[in-house]
Design a protein around this motif. Structure first.
Motif, short mmCIF file in Angstrom:
data_model
loop_
_atom_site.label_atom_id
_atom_site.label_comp_id
_atom_site.label_asym_id
_atom_site.label_seq_id
_atom_site.Cartn_x
_atom_site.Cartn_y
_atom_site.Cartn_z
N PRO A 132 16.50 10.11 17.33
CA PRO A 132 16.83 10.73 18.62
C PRO A 132 15.80 11.73 19.14
CG PRO A 132 17.99 11.87 16.87
CD PRO A 132 17.18 10.77 16.22
N GLU A 133 14.57 11.69 18.61
CA GLU A 133 13.60 12.74 18.91
C GLU A 133 13.31 12.91 20.40
OE1 GLU A 133 12.73 11.77 14.58
OE2 GLU A 133 13.43 10.72 16.35
N ALA A 157 12.60 -1.59 17.97
CA ALA A 157 12.12 -0.23 17.73
C ALA A 157 11.91 0.51 19.05
CB ALA A 157 10.83 -0.26 16.91
N MET A 158 11.31 -0.18 20.00
CA MET A 158 11.10 0.43 21.32
C MET A 158 12.43 0.87 21.93
SD MET A 158 7.92 0.52 22.63
CE MET A 158 6.30 -0.24 22.52
N GLU A 159 13.42 -0.01 21.90
CA GLU A 159 14.72 0.32 22.49
C GLU A 159 15.39 1.47 21.77
OE1 GLU A 159 19.10 -1.69 23.44
OE2 GLU A 159 17.44 -2.96 22.77
N LEU A 160 15.42 1.43 20.44
CA LEU A 160 16.10 2.47 19.68
C LEU A 160 15.44 3.83 19.90
CD1 LEU A 160 16.85 0.61 16.33
CD2 LEU A 160 18.54 1.67 17.84
N ILE A 161 14.12 3.86 19.93
CA ILE A 161 13.42 5.14 20.10
C ILE A 161 13.54 5.64 21.53
CG2 ILE A 161 11.12 6.21 20.12
CD1 ILE A 161 10.49 4.47 17.61
N GLY A 165 19.18 5.90 20.64
CA GLY A 165 20.47 5.35 20.25
C GLY A 165 20.70 5.37 18.75
N MET A 166 21.97 5.32 18.38
CA MET A 166 22.37 5.21 16.98
C MET A 166 22.95 3.83 16.75
SD MET A 166 24.13 8.66 15.46
CE MET A 166 25.39 8.76 16.73
N ILE A 167 22.70 3.27 15.56
CA ILE A 167 23.31 2.00 15.19
C ILE A 167 24.14 2.21 13.92
CG2 ILE A 167 21.56 0.55 16.26
CD1 ILE A 167 20.25 0.20 13.51
#
Length: 258
Positions: A132-133, A157-161, A165-167
């Motif tokens: 979440p940085e 990785a692009m989407e999560l960063i 988001g949390m999975i």
């Protein structure tokens, strides 16, 4: 050690990050203690596998201790990332003793980066993972942008960063971020079971395999060449002699670790 606990049993060591009131957040002191703990265990030839987990039922590591760097300058921020990567995250990735992360709850920011630096991961059903940085106006600095893309692919990785988001654990398993998901009550024993299987094999060969696998992700390094070199070096070890002799004699190998 004020922030971590180390337990040894049957060739397996368990490191527990023990800052439950801070959700096991990584501060500078904890990073240093983890480095010292991993270094000591790696030098202990009786230890064949290391498991790292968090204390309590809520968090593996909920992130870095933001209060330590909220007022840092550009130079101080760069130094923080460089020193942290060298001291702990790259150090763990390249450790010759296998390291398994048993993710028992939240693994966010530096916590997920630590889990990803380990050689592989198991998780409890209540685990949540994310980087979440960007919600703080910064990016992952302990290898997160690199290792997450290596493990789950560039697009994910692009989407999560970018979304911060949390999975959940099952999604992490489907993404290839963790290998197994079990209940929190089962997590440590289940992971110890995997570690026991590792401990039965040649620690010398495993160390060479870790080096060869990691080489594939190093710029300017030909992983196939490292594999060929380490395959050849294996023939000069006592473990190779014991392993092949035991096979031919139809008995279980007892590896000397040399």
């Amino acid at each position: 050690m004020e922030n971590i606990l180390i337990e040894k049993q049957d060739n397996i060591a368990v490191i527990t990050i023990n800052r439950p009131t801070k959700l096991n957040a990584l501060n500078k002191a904890t990073i240093q203690e983890l480095h010292d703990g991993f270094k000591a265990l790696n030098e202990d030839k009786s230890i064949k596998a290391i498991i790292i987990t968090g204390s309590g039922e809520k968090a593996f590591v909920a992130g870095a201790d933001i209060s330590e760097f909220a007022n840092f300058s550009v130079e101080e921020g760069g130094k923080l990332a460089a020193e942290g990567q060298a001291l702990l995250f790259d150090f763990v990735q390249n450790l010759s003793t296998p390291v398994i992360a048993a993710v028992n709850g939240f693994a966010l920011g530096g916590g997920l980066e630590l889990a990803m630096a380990c050689h592989f991961r198991t998780a409890s059903t209540n685990a949540k993972m994310g980087l979440p940085e960007v919600t703080l106006g910064v990016i992952p600095g302990y290898g997160g942008t690199q290792r997450l893309a290596q493990l789950v692919g560039k697009g994910r990785a692009m989407e999560l960063i970018m979304t911060a988001g949390m999975i959940d654990a099952e999604t992490a398993k489907n993404f290839g971020l963790v290998n197994h998901v079990v209940t929190q009550e089962e997590l440590l024993d289940f992971t110890k079971g995997i570690a026991s299987k590792i401990a039965n094999n040649s620690s010398v060969a495993i160390a060479k395999a870790i080096e060869a696998i990691n080489a594939n992700f190093e710029d300017g390094t030909n992983g196939y060449e490292v594999e060929i070199k380490n395959f050849g070096l294996s023939f000069g070890t006592e473990d190779f002699k014991e392993g092949t002799t035991a096979f031919l004699e139809k008995r279980k190998a007892i590896f000397p670790g040399k």
